[in-house]
Design a protein around this motif. Structure first.
Motif, PDB file in Angstrom:
ATOM      1  N   MET A   1       1.193  -1.203   0.059  1.00 45.11           N
ATOM      2  CA  MET A   1      -0.262   0.081  -0.072  1.00 45.11           C
ATOM      3  C   MET A   1       0.562   0.886   0.401  1.00 45.11           C
ATOM      4  SD  MET A   1      -3.601  -1.026   0.023  1.00 45.11           S
ATOM      5  CE  MET A   1      -3.483   0.669  -0.230  1.00 45.11           C
ATOM      6  N   ALA A   2       2.655   1.550   0.315  1.00 40.21           N
ATOM      7  CA  ALA A   2       2.934   2.269   0.243  1.00 40.21           C
ATOM      8  C   ALA A   2       3.570   3.063  -0.853  1.00 40.21           C
ATOM      9  CB  ALA A   2       4.702   2.045   1.085  1.00 40.21           C
ATOM     10  N   GLU A   3       2.678   1.701  -1.966  1.00 41.51           N
ATOM     11  CA  GLU A   3       3.617   2.960  -3.619  1.00 41.51           C
ATOM     12  C   GLU A   3       2.045   3.791  -3.380  1.00 41.51           C
ATOM     13  OE1 GLU A   3       1.985  -1.399  -5.638  1.00 41.51           O
ATOM     14  OE2 GLU A   3       3.877  -0.805  -5.901  1.00 41.51           O
ATOM     15  N   TYR A   4       0.822   3.221  -2.931  1.00 46.59           N
ATOM     16  CA  TYR A   4      -0.619   4.462  -3.269  1.00 46.59           C
ATOM     17  C   TYR A   4      -0.580   5.589  -2.261  1.00 46.59           C
ATOM     18  CZ  TYR A   4      -1.103  -0.108  -5.778  1.00 46.59           C
ATOM     19  OH  TYR A   4      -1.720  -1.079  -6.498  1.00 46.59           O
ATOM     20  N   GLY A   5      -0.788   5.636  -0.794  1.00 49.05           N
ATOM     21  CA  GLY A   5      -0.399   6.322   0.597  1.00 49.05           C
ATOM     22  C   GLY A   5       0.799   7.005   0.311  1.00 49.05           C
ATOM     23  N   LEU A   6       1.973   6.722   0.230  1.00 50.87           N
ATOM     24  CA  LEU A   6       3.130   7.493  -0.308  1.00 50.87           C
ATOM     25  C   LEU A   6       3.326   8.533  -0.920  1.00 50.87           C
ATOM     26  CD1 LEU A   6       5.289   8.319   1.933  1.00 50.87           C
ATOM     27  CD2 LEU A   6       6.763   6.660   0.258  1.00 50.87           C
ATOM     28  N   PRO A   7       2.729   8.246  -2.181  1.00 50.22           N
ATOM     29  CA  PRO A   7       2.727   9.672  -3.019  1.00 50.22           C
ATOM     30  C   PRO A   7       1.413  10.172  -3.090  1.00 50.22           C
ATOM     31  CG  PRO A   7       2.424   7.365  -4.111  1.00 50.22           C
ATOM     32  CD  PRO A   7       2.442   7.084  -2.504  1.00 50.22           C
ATOM     33  N   ALA A   8      -0.043   9.555  -1.970  1.00 50.38           N
ATOM     34  CA  ALA A   8      -0.934  10.626  -1.658  1.00 50.38           C
ATOM     35  C   ALA A   8      -0.432  11.725  -1.482  1.00 50.38           C
ATOM     36  CB  ALA A   8      -2.048   9.454  -1.569  1.00 50.38           C
ATOM     37  N   LEU A   9       0.384  11.534   0.158  1.00 51.79           N
ATOM     38  CA  LEU A   9       0.230  11.921   1.154  1.00 51.79           C
ATOM     39  C   LEU A   9       1.676  13.126   0.544  1.00 51.79           C
ATOM     40  CD1 LEU A   9       0.501  12.453   3.912  1.00 51.79           C
ATOM     41  CD2 LEU A   9       2.401  11.235   4.638  1.00 51.79           C
ATOM     42  N   PHE A  10       2.649  12.438  -0.194  1.00 43.79           N
ATOM     43  CA  PHE A  10       4.089  13.665  -0.580  1.00 43.79           C
ATOM     44  C   PHE A  10       2.639  14.743  -2.015  1.00 43.79           C
ATOM     45  CE2 PHE A  10       6.574  14.714  -3.873  1.00 43.79           C
ATOM     46  CZ  PHE A  10       7.841  15.243  -2.841  1.00 43.79           C
ATOM     47  N   THR A  11       2.165  13.614  -2.170  1.00 42.97           N
ATOM     48  CA  THR A  11       1.769  15.421  -2.921  1.00 42.97           C
ATOM     49  C   THR A  11       0.479  16.481  -1.888  1.00 42.97           C
ATOM     50  OG1 THR A  11       1.478  13.608  -4.740  1.00 42.97           O
ATOM     51  CG2 THR A  11      -0.615  15.758  -5.164  1.00 42.97           C
ATOM     52  N   LEU A  12      -0.176  15.528  -1.522  1.00 43.94           N
ATOM     53  CA  LEU A  12      -1.156  17.110  -0.417  1.00 43.94           C
ATOM     54  C   LEU A  12       0.081  17.564   0.099  1.00 43.94           C
ATOM     55  CD1 LEU A  12      -3.347  17.588   1.206  1.00 43.94           C
ATOM     56  CD2 LEU A  12      -3.117  15.640   3.208  1.00 43.94           C
ATOM     57  N   LEU A  13       0.816  17.129   0.907  1.00 44.12           N
ATOM     58  CA  LEU A  13       2.239  17.884   1.262  1.00 44.12           C
ATOM     59  C   LEU A  13       2.591  18.996   0.722  1.00 44.12           C
ATOM     60  CD1 LEU A  13       3.677  15.494   3.894  1.00 44.12           C
ATOM     61  CD2 LEU A  13       2.074  17.367   4.451  1.00 44.12           C
ATOM     62  N   LEU A  14       2.721  18.458  -0.685  1.00 44.96           N
ATOM     63  CA  LEU A  14       3.658  19.849  -1.502  1.00 44.96           C
ATOM     64  C   LEU A  14       2.790  20.410  -2.260  1.00 44.96           C
ATOM     65  CD1 LEU A  14       6.507  19.621  -3.404  1.00 44.96           C
ATOM     66  CD2 LEU A  14       5.436  18.724  -4.946  1.00 44.96           C
ATOM     67  N   TRP A  15       1.536  20.540  -1.946  1.00 40.50           N
ATOM     68  CA  TRP A  15       0.756  21.537  -2.742  1.00 40.50           C
ATOM     69  C   TRP A  15       0.334  21.785  -1.579  1.00 40.50           C
ATOM     70  CZ3 TRP A  15      -4.379  21.560  -0.304  1.00 40.50           C
ATOM     71  CH2 TRP A  15      -5.228  21.671  -0.538  1.00 40.50           C
ATOM     72  N   TRP A  16       0.317  21.339  -0.444  1.00 40.39           N
ATOM     73  CA  TRP A  16       0.169  22.673   0.464  1.00 40.39           C
ATOM     74  C   TRP A  16       1.043  23.954   0.879  1.00 40.39           C
ATOM     75  CZ3 TRP A  16       2.491  23.443   5.148  1.00 40.39           C
ATOM     76  CH2 TRP A  16       1.782  24.423   6.640  1.00 40.39           C
ATOM     77  N   PHE A  17       2.334  22.851   1.056  1.00 36.06           N
ATOM     78  CA  PHE A  17       3.413  24.236   1.511  1.00 36.06           C
ATOM     79  C   PHE A  17       3.687  24.873  -0.075  1.00 36.06           C
ATOM     80  CE2 PHE A  17       8.244  24.613   1.397  1.00 36.06           C
ATOM     81  CZ  PHE A  17       8.379  25.058   3.136  1.00 36.06           C
ATOM     82  N   SER A  18       3.846  24.089  -0.864  1.00 38.53           N
ATOM     83  CA  SER A  18       4.556  25.225  -2.015  1.00 38.53           C
ATOM     84  C   SER A  18       3.331  26.181  -2.341  1.00 38.53           C
ATOM     85  CB  SER A  18       4.267  24.015  -3.504  1.00 38.53           C
ATOM     86  OG  SER A  18       3.376  23.526  -3.674  1.00 38.53           O
ATOM     87  N   THR A  19       2.019  25.762  -2.375  1.00 34.49           N
ATOM     88  CA  THR A  19       0.959  26.884  -2.795  1.00 34.49           C
ATOM     89  C   THR A  19       1.468  27.723  -1.410  1.00 34.49           C
ATOM     90  OG1 THR A  19      -0.560  25.607  -3.457  1.00 34.49           O
ATOM     91  CG2 THR A  19      -1.569  27.520  -2.550  1.00 34.49           C
ATOM     92  N   GLY A  20       1.894  27.474  -0.198  1.00 33.70           N
ATOM     93  CA  GLY A  20       1.988  28.561   0.888  1.00 33.70           C
ATOM     94  C   GLY A  20       2.881  29.583   0.609  1.00 33.70           C
ATOM     95  N   LEU A  21       3.998  28.997   0.106  1.00 25.52           N
ATOM     96  CA  LEU A  21       5.538  29.287  -0.017  1.00 25.52           C
ATOM     97  C   LEU A  21       5.640  30.786  -0.937  1.00 25.52           C
ATOM     98  CD1 LEU A  21       8.134  29.847   0.501  1.00 25.52           C
ATOM     99  CD2 LEU A  21       8.786  28.192  -1.289  1.00 25.52           C
ATOM    100  N   ILE A  22       4.976  29.841  -2.042  1.00 25.03           N
ATOM    101  CA  ILE A  22       4.295  31.385  -3.523  1.00 25.03           C
ATOM    102  C   ILE A  22       3.850  32.042  -2.801  1.00 25.03           C
ATOM    103  CG2 ILE A  22       3.575  30.975  -5.756  1.00 25.03           C
ATOM    104  CD1 ILE A  22       4.542  28.438  -6.583  1.00 25.03           C
ATOM    105  N   ILE A  23       2.344  32.105  -2.061  1.00 26.53           N
ATOM    106  CA  ILE A  23       2.194  33.345  -1.474  1.00 26.53           C
ATOM    107  C   ILE A  23       2.414  33.913  -0.587  1.00 26.53           C
ATOM    108  CG2 ILE A  23       0.120  33.580   0.552  1.00 26.53           C
ATOM    109  CD1 ILE A  23      -1.858  30.722  -1.038  1.00 26.53           C
TER     110      ILE A  23
END
Length: 266
Positions: free
Chosen positions: A1-23
């Motif tokens: 399941m790591a091949e699904y859960g880890l990418p999903a969690l990574f995308t969520l965190l990257l989306w949140w952090f990168s959006t906030g950083l650009i703002i």
């Protein structure tokens, strides 16, 4: 399941952090923008080189790195726009009474260089990965493009929540191009298209015949599209998404003025 859960969690965190950083970066003083753009451009060059180097890589690492390169390419587009360096020839507000074709023409003029930059970037990415087996980075950029284009059109046509607070002061004139309505006729179609795409990507990731490269890559993409849907849903909710990136908005002058000043003891 790591091949699904880890990418999903990574995308969520990257989306949140990168959006906030650009703002956050785009809310700083304008004299900092040249350094922001310099750093973003260096990352863009590395990302484009990475996409070309990874084009033949169908390993799990190739999927991860291709996705990151695609995100960095889109980040340059967002930063160039929000710093005001790549927008359009029109940089003034329009009257609220403007309607129809004149309003659309003015909106196109306000975003022209930005839209052309996206097209040029997409063409460069496609050229660098043409007919290569690893298309995760290319699809990542295209997913961002389609979702952002949908968001722009829906905001132009009218939605309940316009998220004006995310605009830096030097782009406040763009608020005049937005329309506030409960919903517009395109919105349900946009959500339906997003849900369909997300489901198809998830099914591709979960398919028994999917390779590890495909499982990881399609999971990253499915999560990205799902987050784009979340952004769309916020458009029609009576609450704003500001709270998710309050730390990014802290660089805005209004936020700084609102902070309580430390008391001094005589």
């Amino acid at each position: 399941m790591a091949e699904y859960g880890l990418p999903a969690l990574f995308t969520l965190l990257l989306w949140w952090f990168s959006t906030g950083l650009i703002i956050y970066l785009d809310g700083l003083r304008r004299e900092t923008f040249r350094w922001t753009m310099l750093g973003a451009t260096a990352l863009l060059v590395a990302a484009l080189a990475g996409l070309h180097a990874l084009a033949q890589d169908t390993s799990t690492a190739g999927a991860w790195l291709g996705f990151i390169c695609g995100v960095l390419c889109w980040a340059w587009i967002e930063i160039a726009f929000l710093t005001g360096m790549v927008t359009g020839p029109r940089r003034t507000a329009i009257p609220r009474t403007l309607r129809g074709w004149p309003r659309l023409r003015a909106a196109l003029a306000a975003l022209l260089w930005h839209e052309l930059a996206i097209i040029a970037m997409a063409a460069a990415i496609v050229a660098l990965t043409w007919e290569a087996p690893n298309q995760i980075g290319t699809w990542t950029f295209m997913a961002f493009w389609i979702m952002r284009q949908s968001a722009k059109i829906n905001v132009f046509l009218g939605v309940r929540n316009l998220s004006e607070s995310f605009l830096p002061d030097h782009l406040r004139y763009l608020e005049s191009y937005f329309a506030r309505r409960r919903m517009n006729g395109l919105f349900p179609a946009s959500v339906l298209a997003g849900v369909t795409t997300c489901v198809l990507l998830a099914l591709a990731a979960l398919a028994p015949e999917a390779t590890r490269h495909e499982a990881v890559g399609f999971t990253l993409l499915a999560t990205l599209v799902a987050l784009g849907l979340v952004e769309h849903i916020f458009m029609v909710l009576p609450v704003s998404a500001d709270a998710l990136w309050r730390w990014g908005l802290a660089s805005r002058p209004a936020a700084q003025e609102a902070r309580p000043k430390p008391s001094s003891c005589a």
